[in-house]
Design an enzyme around this catalytic site. Sequence first.
Site, PDB file in Angstrom:
ATOM      1  N   HIS A  85       0.844  -1.206   0.000  1.00 14.69           N
ATOM      2  CA  HIS A  85       0.000   0.000   0.000  1.00 14.69           C
ATOM      3  C   HIS A  85       0.874   1.249   0.000  1.00 14.69           C
ATOM      4  O   HIS A  85       0.663   2.162  -0.797  1.00 14.69           O
ATOM      5  CB  HIS A  85      -0.926  -0.018   1.219  1.00 14.69           C
ATOM      6  CG  HIS A  85      -1.551   1.315   1.544  1.00 14.69           C
ATOM      7  ND1 HIS A  85      -2.600   1.831   0.820  1.00 14.69           N
ATOM      8  CD2 HIS A  85      -1.258   2.241   2.498  1.00 14.69           C
ATOM      9  CE1 HIS A  85      -2.921   3.019   1.317  1.00 14.69           C
ATOM     10  NE2 HIS A  85      -2.120   3.299   2.343  1.00 14.69           N
ATOM     11  N   ASP A 114       5.835  21.552 -26.778  1.00 15.79           N
ATOM     12  CA  ASP A 114       5.794  20.204 -26.195  1.00 15.79           C
ATOM     13  C   ASP A 114       6.874  20.163 -25.129  1.00 15.79           C
ATOM     14  O   ASP A 114       7.546  21.165 -24.873  1.00 15.79           O
ATOM     15  CB  ASP A 114       6.059  19.144 -27.281  1.00 15.79           C
ATOM     16  CG  ASP A 114       5.505  17.779 -26.890  1.00 15.79           C
ATOM     17  OD1 ASP A 114       5.929  17.265 -25.841  1.00 15.79           O
ATOM     18  OD2 ASP A 114       4.636  17.254 -27.609  1.00 15.79           O
ATOM     19  N   TRP A 150       7.255  -0.065   3.793  1.00 17.69           N
ATOM     20  CA  TRP A 150       7.725   0.588   2.568  1.00 17.69           C
ATOM     21  C   TRP A 150       9.131   1.141   2.744  1.00 17.69           C
ATOM     22  O   TRP A 150       9.832   1.402   1.784  1.00 17.69           O
ATOM     23  CB  TRP A 150       6.759   1.681   2.110  1.00 17.69           C
ATOM     24  CG  TRP A 150       6.963   3.025   2.765  1.00 17.69           C
ATOM     25  CD1 TRP A 150       6.441   3.433   3.958  1.00 17.69           C
ATOM     26  CD2 TRP A 150       7.727   4.124   2.267  1.00 17.69           C
ATOM     27  NE1 TRP A 150       6.856   4.704   4.236  1.00 17.69           N
ATOM     28  CE2 TRP A 150       7.637   5.158   3.212  1.00 17.69           C
ATOM     29  CE3 TRP A 150       8.491   4.340   1.119  1.00 17.69           C
ATOM     30  CZ2 TRP A 150       8.289   6.389   3.050  1.00 17.69           C
ATOM     31  CZ3 TRP A 150       9.125   5.568   0.973  1.00 17.69           C
ATOM     32  CH2 TRP A 150       9.016   6.573   1.932  1.00 17.69           C
ATOM     33  N   SER A 178      12.472   5.849 -14.052  1.00 13.76           N
ATOM     34  CA  SER A 178      11.351   6.579 -14.635  1.00 13.76           C
ATOM     35  C   SER A 178      11.251   7.985 -14.058  1.00 13.76           C
ATOM     36  O   SER A 178      11.125   8.972 -14.801  1.00 13.76           O
ATOM     37  CB  SER A 178      10.055   5.814 -14.390  1.00 13.76           C
ATOM     38  OG  SER A 178       8.959   6.652 -14.578  1.00 13.76           O
ATOM     39  N   SER A 179      11.323   8.115 -12.729  1.00 13.11           N
ATOM     40  CA  SER A 179      11.158   9.470 -12.185  1.00 13.11           C
ATOM     41  C   SER A 179      12.354  10.352 -12.495  1.00 13.11           C
ATOM     42  O   SER A 179      12.184  11.555 -12.678  1.00 13.11           O
ATOM     43  CB  SER A 179      10.836   9.507 -10.691  1.00 13.11           C
ATOM     44  OG  SER A 179      11.030   8.320 -10.078  1.00 13.11           O
ATOM     45  N   HIS A 262      13.628  11.867   3.352  1.00 13.53           N
ATOM     46  CA  HIS A 262      13.019  13.144   3.696  1.00 13.53           C
ATOM     47  C   HIS A 262      12.833  14.067   2.495  1.00 13.53           C
ATOM     48  O   HIS A 262      11.745  14.594   2.310  1.00 13.53           O
ATOM     49  CB  HIS A 262      13.698  13.868   4.861  1.00 13.53           C
ATOM     50  CG  HIS A 262      12.788  14.948   5.348  1.00 13.53           C
ATOM     51  ND1 HIS A 262      11.760  14.709   6.213  1.00 13.53           N
ATOM     52  CD2 HIS A 262      12.652  16.220   4.955  1.00 13.53           C
ATOM     53  CE1 HIS A 262      11.056  15.808   6.355  1.00 13.53           C
ATOM     54  NE2 HIS A 262      11.581  16.738   5.605  1.00 13.53           N
ATOM     55  N   GLU A 264      12.253  13.073  -0.317  1.00 14.61           N
ATOM     56  CA  GLU A 264      11.141  12.427  -1.015  1.00 14.61           C
ATOM     57  C   GLU A 264       9.784  12.973  -0.554  1.00 14.61           C
ATOM     58  O   GLU A 264       8.888  13.183  -1.359  1.00 14.61           O
ATOM     59  CB  GLU A 264      11.208  10.909  -0.791  1.00 14.61           C
ATOM     60  CG  GLU A 264       9.972  10.122  -1.193  1.00 14.61           C
ATOM     61  CD  GLU A 264       9.740  10.066  -2.691  1.00 14.61           C
ATOM     62  OE1 GLU A 264      10.679  10.358  -3.447  1.00 14.61           O
ATOM     63  OE2 GLU A 264       8.612   9.738  -3.087  1.00 14.61           O
ATOM     64  N   TYR A 266       9.139  15.905   0.354  1.00 21.09           N
ATOM     65  CA  TYR A 266       8.924  17.209  -0.278  1.00 21.09           C
ATOM     66  C   TYR A 266       8.690  17.072  -1.762  1.00 21.09           C
ATOM     67  O   TYR A 266       7.985  17.900  -2.355  1.00 21.09           O
ATOM     68  CB  TYR A 266      10.095  18.146   0.032  1.00 21.09           C
ATOM     69  CG  TYR A 266      10.104  18.501   1.496  1.00 21.09           C
ATOM     70  CD1 TYR A 266       8.896  18.814   2.124  1.00 21.09           C
ATOM     71  CD2 TYR A 266      11.240  18.474   2.259  1.00 21.09           C
ATOM     72  CE1 TYR A 266       8.853  19.096   3.466  1.00 21.09           C
ATOM     73  CE2 TYR A 266      11.205  18.760   3.610  1.00 21.09           C
ATOM     74  CZ  TYR A 266      10.014  19.063   4.214  1.00 21.09           C
ATOM     75  OH  TYR A 266       9.965  19.331   5.542  1.00 21.09           O
ATOM     76  N   SER A 277      -1.106  27.393  -5.127  1.00 14.98           N
ATOM     77  CA  SER A 277      -0.772  28.789  -5.416  1.00 14.98           C
ATOM     78  C   SER A 277      -1.355  29.256  -6.743  1.00 14.98           C
ATOM     79  O   SER A 277      -1.391  30.454  -7.001  1.00 14.98           O
ATOM     80  CB  SER A 277       0.749  28.964  -5.449  1.00 14.98           C
ATOM     81  OG  SER A 277       1.302  28.540  -4.232  1.00 14.98           O
ATOM     82  N   HIS A 311      15.480  13.096  11.967  1.00 19.53           N
ATOM     83  CA  HIS A 311      14.280  13.122  12.804  1.00 19.53           C
ATOM     84  C   HIS A 311      13.459  11.833  12.696  1.00 19.53           C
ATOM     85  O   HIS A 311      12.540  11.633  13.460  1.00 19.53           O
ATOM     86  CB  HIS A 311      13.413  14.361  12.527  1.00 19.53           C
ATOM     87  CG  HIS A 311      12.930  14.480  11.128  1.00 19.53           C
ATOM     88  ND1 HIS A 311      12.810  15.681  10.487  1.00 19.53           N
ATOM     89  CD2 HIS A 311      12.544  13.565  10.224  1.00 19.53           C
ATOM     90  CE1 HIS A 311      12.362  15.489   9.267  1.00 19.53           C
ATOM     91  NE2 HIS A 311      12.196  14.220   9.082  1.00 19.53           N
ATOM     92  N   HIS A 312      13.809  10.964  11.735  1.00 21.07           N
ATOM     93  CA  HIS A 312      13.138   9.670  11.656  1.00 21.07           C
ATOM     94  C   HIS A 312      13.825   8.654  12.563  1.00 21.07           C
ATOM     95  O   HIS A 312      13.366   7.524  12.667  1.00 21.07           O
ATOM     96  CB  HIS A 312      13.150   9.153  10.219  1.00 21.07           C
ATOM     97  CG  HIS A 312      12.417  10.047   9.275  1.00 21.07           C
ATOM     98  ND1 HIS A 312      11.081   9.897   8.995  1.00 21.07           N
ATOM     99  CD2 HIS A 312      12.815  11.134   8.568  1.00 21.07           C
ATOM    100  CE1 HIS A 312      10.704  10.829   8.147  1.00 21.07           C
ATOM    101  NE2 HIS A 312      11.736  11.607   7.875  1.00 21.07           N
ATOM    102  N   THR A 337       7.461  27.036   5.490  1.00 17.55           N
ATOM    103  CA  THR A 337       6.134  26.459   5.277  1.00 17.55           C
ATOM    104  C   THR A 337       5.070  27.401   5.824  1.00 17.55           C
ATOM    105  O   THR A 337       4.013  27.598   5.211  1.00 17.55           O
ATOM    106  CB  THR A 337       6.036  25.078   5.955  1.00 17.55           C
ATOM    107  OG1 THR A 337       7.220  24.356   5.667  1.00 17.55           O
ATOM    108  CG2 THR A 337       4.850  24.314   5.445  1.00 17.55           C
ATOM    109  N   LYS A 340       4.312  30.154   3.472  1.00 14.67           N
ATOM    110  CA  LYS A 340       3.401  29.744   2.405  1.00 14.67           C
ATOM    111  C   LYS A 340       1.951  29.792   2.873  1.00 14.67           C
ATOM    112  O   LYS A 340       1.087  30.355   2.208  1.00 14.67           O
ATOM    113  CB  LYS A 340       3.745  28.337   1.939  1.00 14.67           C
ATOM    114  CG  LYS A 340       4.959  28.323   1.055  1.00 14.67           C
ATOM    115  CD  LYS A 340       5.289  26.940   0.605  1.00 14.67           C
ATOM    116  CE  LYS A 340       6.329  27.006  -0.480  1.00 14.67           C
ATOM    117  NZ  LYS A 340       5.813  27.581  -1.718  1.00 14.67           N
ATOM    118  N   ARG A 459       2.038   1.039  15.141  1.00  9.39           N
ATOM    119  CA  ARG A 459       1.678   0.865  13.741  1.00  9.39           C
ATOM    120  C   ARG A 459       2.142  -0.496  13.239  1.00  9.39           C
ATOM    121  O   ARG A 459       2.912  -1.174  13.912  1.00  9.39           O
ATOM    122  CB  ARG A 459       2.245   1.997  12.877  1.00  9.39           C
ATOM    123  CG  ARG A 459       3.645   2.346  13.124  1.00  9.39           C
ATOM    124  CD  ARG A 459       4.136   3.579  12.370  1.00  9.39           C
ATOM    125  NE  ARG A 459       4.145   3.446  10.924  1.00  9.39           N
ATOM    126  CZ  ARG A 459       5.094   3.952  10.124  1.00  9.39           C
ATOM    127  NH1 ARG A 459       6.099   4.619  10.633  1.00  9.39           N
ATOM    128  NH2 ARG A 459       5.014   3.812   8.834  1.00  9.39           N
TER     129      ARG A 459
HETATM  130 CU   LIG Z   1      11.476  13.496   7.404  1.00  7.17          CU
END
Ligand SMILES: [Cu+2]
Lengths: 534, 192
Positions: A85, A114, A150, A178-179, A262, A264, A266, A277, A311-312, A337, A340, A459
């Site tokens: 998931h 294009d 994941w 791909s990305s 991290h 990722e 963002y 915006s 922080h993880h 942030t 924004k 979790r």
């Molecule tokens: Cu993080």
Amino acid sequence: MTTLNPEMSATINSTSHEHHHMPPRGMMRWLKTTNHKDIGTLYLWFSFIMFLIGGCMAMLIRVELFEPGKVILDPNLFNQMTTVHGLIMVFGAVMPAFTGLANWLIPLMIGAPDMALPRMNNWSFWILPFAFSILLSTLFMPGGGPNFGWTFYAPLSTHYSSDSTALFVFSIHIMGISSIMGAMNVIVTIFNLRAPGMKWMNLPLFVWTWLITAFLLIAVMPVLAGVVTMVLTDKFFGTSFFDAAGGGDPVMFQHIFWFFGHPEVYIMILPAFGIISSIIPAFSRKKLFGYSSMVYATVSIAVLSFIVWGHHMFTTGMPLFSELFFMYCTMIIAVPTGVKVFNWVATMWRGSLSFEPPMLFAIAFVILFTIGGFSGLMLAITPADFQYHNTYFVVAHFHYVLVTGAVFAIMAAAYYWLPKWTGHMYSFKLANWHFWCSVISVNVLFFPMHFLGLAGMPRRIPDYALQFANLNKIVSLGGFAFGLSQLLFFALVIKCIRGGESAPAKPWDGAEGLEWTLPSPPPYHSFTTPPEVE
Amino acid sequence: MTKAPMSNNKKLMIYLVCGCIGMFGFGFALVPLYNVMCKQLGINGHSSNLPEKYKRELVVDKSRNIRVEFVTQIHPGLPYDFGAITKEVTVHPGELAHAQFYAKNNSNHLIVSQAIPSISPGQGTLYFHKTECFCFTQQPLKPQTKADLPVVFFIDPALPKEIHTITLSYTLYDVTKAVLAVHPEVAKQIES
Ligand SMILES: [Cu+2]
């Protein structure tokens, strides 16, 4: 002229009318297309299919957690469901949706015919279905698919995983390639194909945020490729990157993974900032408040994202000074942030607001994403994190930023640009139903998870203590309602593609940007003559 | 829009591809970088697997008492008993001390094991020195036999003031397969 070569056809414009022909029909059109709109459409449909598949897995998870004890899933299958998931939603739903939006919108917004590298564009899309077929096929193999979360922490993914891990690694490699290709295309397009006169500080914010996202992708996707390669060689070729017995260190896995991980997150939210915006000024009938501060805030969020990964890992036994360093750096991100969020609110302040479906989703984004941001700040406080770590509080936090953040922004974008894409207006009534069902059910789904987490529910566990039963039942019901609500969206999009009141070039009176100067739907080759920008 | 943007595209693509390759390399460069940093700063509790010489000139700091605790873990799947006979000792920084561990192979074949030491708090790692340890070598153990495993260590008097307790933890890993890969002749010993 064939459509295989739009970069050439784009150069021969006003003299030739031949290339305005319609694309070839049938399967081959989609397989061989190099047209940015076709590829954008493919990405968006792919992402929606993945959203539904990942959503079905979420439904199974919520059925299992509806009551304590075993309901339908064996623990191993439950772990595979949570893992896949997550992978599907991150790499299959959210990221391709943003790439699809980039494909559709960036050429229109910067006045280009294009994307700059159309053939690479075709490749970067068409390897994705293979990656996800491989990933999904592992679920049906003996020993099962990936069941290590994941984040595939070693040694779970090296020592304790099934043999299908090799295929998992392979599919992650393909997704990464791909990305990366998608990101390169975005960068080259924005650098080289801007309409004459379009200066950097005139770029629409969606283009800006995507440009920065593309740089983040190029910086961190190769690191992800590196870390999965290390997992592969540790598991199958006898290396000991993460194996303490051979001199490695499993904690190092977390460092490398979160160095990717991290930025990722963002990657999954910056394009959403760009979308919001664009939408909020359109329905406030005001210019965006603080355009340049938005650009600088985005850049500083991107830069800071590289120095906060720790922080993880507060509970891994880091020394105090690194815990403090990562805590303060993480909290500093709240400043750009906050700028924004402030700017969005200031844009709405005293605007003549109207509440069409895109605006509803955009406002829900601002409020609910901010809730996710606040719980993120709570998690950033090192001592507090020792309590929240690995509980449902974390699950609540990242679902607020990813579902009511990223996914709501994608839906807002779909409602905003759908008339442009299809040439038809959609049913506002259905869209409003979709909005209200989604926004209520999503809070029933995720808000109680905060309390479950604070009360100590871990979790990634298929069973739980009895005192969590009531809240879990509510969460599951919210989950089913949210899942079903998305079928309304599906019906609405199909209806809109099939027909409906035809949309004018600019269906929203407050909208700004070059994309609204083209008819709806825009011609097959977007801007054959570059528009003039003052 | 004829030649110029194409060559610009190419130039930019070269930069971007180089960036990608560079970042892929950077991912791998993080491995030695991490190990060097942890070693220099002594932050991940990775205690050395190499003997260190006791420095006779060290002044024993009688004013400080450091409690040293011993913990053991067995990597899942290893059919061993493994434990600390000495549960804890209190030492002055600078003095040599002993601790005793034991291991027993409960299986019916020879197993080679390797113990990996780890220190908590991590900041103490740089100040904890082992002059003798069963973790310096791989330990073969015959079926159903027991071995006593000694450790001799001292603590550097420069140990930061805020550290009063140090925990030394050993995890025992099965490295038979890895040893066999390098020294196939050991296989005979296992069969006999
Ligand atoms: Cu993080």
